[in-house]
Scaffold this motif. Structure first.
Motif, PDB file in Angstrom:
ATOM      1  N   PRO A   1       0.798  -1.232   0.000  1.00 20.94           N
ATOM      2  CA  PRO A   1       0.000   0.000   0.000  1.00 20.94           C
ATOM      3  C   PRO A   1       0.835   1.289   0.000  1.00 20.94           C
ATOM      4  N   ASP A   2       1.881   1.357   0.820  1.00 26.63           N
ATOM      5  CA  ASP A   2       2.673   2.582   0.910  1.00 26.63           C
ATOM      6  C   ASP A   2       4.145   2.353   0.611  1.00 26.63           C
ATOM      7  N   SER A   3       4.488   1.214   0.061  1.00 31.96           N
ATOM      8  CA  SER A   3       5.901   0.920  -0.144  1.00 31.96           C
ATOM      9  C   SER A   3       6.074  -0.050  -1.296  1.00 31.96           C
ATOM     10  N   VAL A   4       7.336  -0.160  -1.752  1.00 31.24           N
ATOM     11  CA  VAL A   4       7.716  -1.178  -2.726  1.00 31.24           C
ATOM     12  C   VAL A   4       8.757  -2.068  -2.057  1.00 31.24           C
ATOM     13  N   VAL A   5       8.755  -3.334  -2.410  1.00 25.03           N
ATOM     14  CA  VAL A   5       9.583  -4.315  -1.709  1.00 25.03           C
ATOM     15  C   VAL A   5      10.427  -5.076  -2.721  1.00 25.03           C
ATOM     16  N   LEU A   6      11.716  -5.156  -2.429  1.00 23.08           N
ATOM     17  CA  LEU A   6      12.646  -5.985  -3.196  1.00 23.08           C
ATOM     18  C   LEU A   6      13.107  -7.115  -2.289  1.00 23.08           C
ATOM     19  N   THR A   7      12.935  -8.357  -2.746  1.00 25.29           N
ATOM     20  CA  THR A   7      13.329  -9.525  -1.969  1.00 25.29           C
ATOM     21  C   THR A   7      14.311 -10.368  -2.773  1.00 25.29           C
ATOM     22  N   VAL A   8      15.442 -10.687  -2.154  1.00 27.43           N
ATOM     23  CA  VAL A   8      16.452 -11.537  -2.776  1.00 27.43           C
ATOM     24  C   VAL A   8      16.721 -12.704  -1.827  1.00 27.43           C
TER      25      VAL A   8
END
Length: 365
Positions: A282-289
């Motif tokens: 909703p209020d953020s973007v997420v990068l997952t590695v």
């Protein structure tokens, strides 16, 4: 800063207390004079009665000396009482000033710990204690970083000096081998220096923000490092949504490249995998590695973002880097008002999550 000497705040408050007290007393006496003595006639004469009845002038002669004496007493009382009260009120400020001078002299471990109920002085003292704690931690981190950086930079310089000494003492030695080793050591030193400069740039936030799509950055980093993964027998899985954010494209690309590079280097010897994912919240973007690899303890994972930490041991390999990868990732995420979370996977390996503030989706046209 040199300033001309002035009147102390305590004396100013004392004079203010005494002045207000004198003003209140003068107003009270003035009210008595206006609203009471005005009804007393100037001369009182009753025909046939020869007894002296006090008139206005008699009351004035009796009232004025007593009023002056009362004003003098209240002046002394106001000065003494105001001095004592001002001292008690300003006592916390004295402790705060003392702590400030200690901090200016380099003693960051001192704390005020002002007791009592919450008020303006206690809010100031608590804020100052918090600032000192953060400043002490920052200085300690900088000192530790400087010491580690000096140690890391000294190593390639010492190796270079040794190689040069060997070449000077043994002129018949193969020059090609010496040049190759010097080139390798020099490359390591350059990589470390560039990493230190990048870390400093991220900490200082000296970059221009622009609209970027984190998913495109992740794809670019993955494509760049795909040959390295294939050479190590690893597979890279990607899944991405459009993830708009704002920041420096170069720094975010460096952050993502560091994460994917670490996931490739610190992996299983064979049949390992790396998973890169971007998603919108909703209020953020997420990068997952995520990557497979050896099992990591939570204690070890908690130290991986410190500078010059290289996984389970400080051993250099062909792609070990300078030990600043996750430290740079943390600094870049922080500079973009984001967070970095490291979680050990139950089956081995690491899951790294970067959360950045979301930006409105960019529409062209």
């Amino acid at each position: 800063m040199d300033r001309a000497p002035g009147v102390s705040v305590r004396l100013k408050l004392t004079l203010s207390y005494a002045g207000f007290l004198m003003l209140a007393c003068a107003l009270l006496l003035g009210a008595v004079w206006v609203f009471l003595l005005r009804y007393v006639p100037e001369v009182i004469r009753i025909p046939g009665l020869y007894i002296h009845i006090p008139d206005r002038s008699d009351l004035q002669r009796a009232f004025i000396p007593k009023a002056v004496a009362a004003l003098a007493f209240l002046l002394v009382f106001g000065l003494v009482g105001g001095w004592v009260l001002a001292g008690r009120m300003l006592a916390p400020l004295t402790r705060i000033t003392h702590a400030t001078r200690l901090a200016a002299d380099g003693s960051l471990a001192h704390r005020i710990h002002l007791e009592g109920r919450n008020d303006e002085f206690r809010e100031l003292a608590d804020a100052f204690d918090t600032m000192l704690a953060r400043l002490e931690a920052h200085v300690a981190e900088q000192q530790r970083f400087a010491a580690n950086a000096s140690h890391e930079l000294r190593t390639p310089l010492a190796i270079t000096q040794t190689l040069l000494d060997v070449a000077r003492n043994d002129p018949g030695r193969d020059a090609g081998e010496l040049v190759d080793r010097l080139h390798f050591v020099n490359t390591r030193a350059i990589e470390l220096t560039e990493a230190l400069l990048l870390l400093s740039r991220a900490d200082q936030r000296s970059f221009t923000r622009e609209h970027v799509d984190l998913s495109l950055i992740a794809e670019e980093a993955t494509e760049t490092l795909l040959p390295l993964a294939e050479a190590r027998g690893l597979t890279i899985e990607t899944s991405s949504d459009e993830t708009p954010t704002s920041g420096s494209h170069a720094l975010l690309l460096q952050m993502t490249t560091n994460l994917v590079h670490n996931a490739i280097v610190h992996n299983l010897p064979e049949h390992g995998s790396v998973r890169v994912n971007t998603a919108v919240r909703p209020d953020s973007v997420v990068l997952t590695v995520e990557n497979t690899g050896a099992k990591l303890s939570p204690q070890l994972v908690s130290t991986l973002t410190e500078p010059f930490q290289r996984g389970t041991q400080r051993i250099r390999s062909d792609h070990a880097g300078a030990g600043l990868g996750l430290a740079i990732v943390k600094s870049i995420a922080k500079a973009h008002d984001g967070t970095l979370t490291l979680t050990p996977r139950p089956d081995g390996g690491l899951c790294v999550t970067v959360r950045l503030p979301a930006a409105p989706r960019h529409t062209g046209g």
